[in-house]
Design an enzyme around this catalytic site. Structure first.
Site, short mmCIF file in Angstrom:
data_model
loop_
_atom_site.label_atom_id
_atom_site.label_comp_id
_atom_site.label_asym_id
_atom_site.label_seq_id
_atom_site.Cartn_x
_atom_site.Cartn_y
_atom_site.Cartn_z
N ALA A 200 -29.44 35.18 -2.57
CA ALA A 200 -29.46 35.96 -1.08
C ALA A 200 -27.83 35.74 -0.95
CB ALA A 200 -29.73 34.93 0.03
N ASN A 201 -26.85 35.55 -1.59
CA ASN A 201 -25.49 34.96 -1.53
C ASN A 201 -24.60 36.70 -0.76
OD1 ASN A 201 -26.10 34.73 -4.02
ND2 ASN A 201 -23.73 35.45 -4.10
N GLY B 61 -25.08 40.74 -1.72
CA GLY B 61 -26.65 41.95 -1.44
C GLY B 61 -27.97 42.42 -0.92
N SER C 164 -38.37 47.23 -10.00
CA SER C 164 -37.25 48.30 -10.40
C SER C 164 -38.56 49.39 -10.78
CB SER C 164 -36.51 48.15 -11.07
OG SER C 164 -35.76 49.36 -11.54
N TYR D 243 -33.05 44.99 -18.91
CA TYR D 243 -33.89 44.69 -17.71
C TYR D 243 -34.79 45.41 -17.03
CZ TYR D 243 -32.93 46.12 -12.60
OH TYR D 243 -33.17 46.28 -11.02
#
Length: 321
Positions: A50-51, A53, A178, A204
């Site tokens: 949450a820091n 983006g 995604s 990913y």
């Protein structure tokens, strides 16, 4: 920029601006978080990564709705900066930073232990944090680092917090996957870093497929508890997720991003929808796209037998730690 200023610009600049405006209008989702009047007063939410983006905008939205928000971050300085920004913007002072490194299972366990000691309830868990493009690395737990960060860490965290969420029901778990999961494969040796091909976002993609598979199985196991679990595709978003890629890839990505990709704030929309929308009360085991629409994931992600096997393997891997 006023109309006269615009007309003084070169023709290519005017066309570029108009193109960007058209594309932005076309990518607006059908659901607007700002039009949703749901309040979260008295509710507690955890957002990983949450820091910055997407994660920061998700946390910002929850804070605006009055929630007690826990920012689960790896970097303390960036986490504190996000906390101050969210508090200043929303006026909500019930925002808290808790450190966790999702690639390290001890860190995940310690984080969960602290949450269980300090929090009386947990109504929303957003598994947002993720990485892409990391070189091959095996963690101290023996896991491939991208699989640990994107899947096994969030998997363990979710399972450790499940009892608290059941006691807090109705509660919601939202995991960011995604659309690239459709290019992923299931090979359980990948968890240990075996038989992997590194290049672009291949690893990913595999992790994002596992996200959906295990979220679907989790939803099945949670039937009747009042806790729901869904997966979302945030869209193609301009965030820092490509920071581990070569410069030329990041340059091309950022160039295209201006015209065609979502901002981090826009990319947060589908996750916020799954976390707060009233019409999704009781909806579970589903996959939503960046337009906040219910869609079918890849066939592998809908294989119930594979989901049971995947979940059980992840349980065994993480329970030994």
């Amino acid at each position: 920029m006023c109309l006269l200023d615009l007309l003084r610009q070169p023709a290519w600049a005017i066309l570029s601006l108009l193109l960007a405006m058209v594309v932005r209008l076309q990518r607006r989702p059908r659901w607007d978080p700002q039009a949703c009047r749901v309040k979260l007063n008295g509710k507690t939410a955890i957002v990983t990564g949450a820091n910055s983006g997407i994660g920061m905008y998700i946390a910002m939205d929850f804070a605006r709705r009055g929630a007690r928000v826990i920012l689960a971050c790896r970097n303390e300085s960036l986490g504190m900066a996000a906390l101050k920004e969210i508090t200043k913007t929303t006026g909500n002072t019930d925002i808290h930073l808790r450190l966790v490194d999702l690639s390290c299972m001890d860190s995940v366990s310690n984080f969960a232990t602290r949450i269980l000691e300090e929090e009386k309830a947990l109504h929303i868990l957003v598994n947002n944090a993720g990485v892409s493009g990391l070189p091959r690395q095996i963690t101290k737990d023996g896991f491939e680092v991208s699989f640990a960060t994107n899947h096994l860490g969030p998997f363990l965290l979710t399972n450790l917090l499940l009892d608290l969420m059941k006691r807090s029901a109705p509660a919601r778990i939202v995991t960011l996957s995604s659309v690239n999961h459709k290019k992923g494969q299931v090979d359980f040796s990948h968890f240990r870093g075996e038989n992997l091909v590194y290049g672009m976002d291949k690893v990913y993609n595999h992790t994002k497929l596992h996200n959906i598979i295990c979220t679907n199985e989790l939803a099945r196991r949670l039937q009747g508890t009042g806790v729901t679990a869904n997966s979302v595709h945030p869209g193609i978003v301009k965030t820092g997720v490509l920071r581990h890629y070569p410069f030329w890839i990041r340059y091309c990505f950022n160039l295209l991003a201006f015209f065609f990709f979502k901002t981090a704030e826009e990319g947060a929309c589908s996750t916020i929808y799954c976390a707060v929308a009233e019409e999704l009360e009781g909806v579970t085991g589903k996959y939503f796209d960046s337009d906040c629409s219910l869609v079918l994931p890849a066939p592998l992600a809908r294989d119930a037998a594979l989901a049971v096997k995947d979940f059980e393997i992840c349980e065994r891997l993480t329970s030994k730690l």
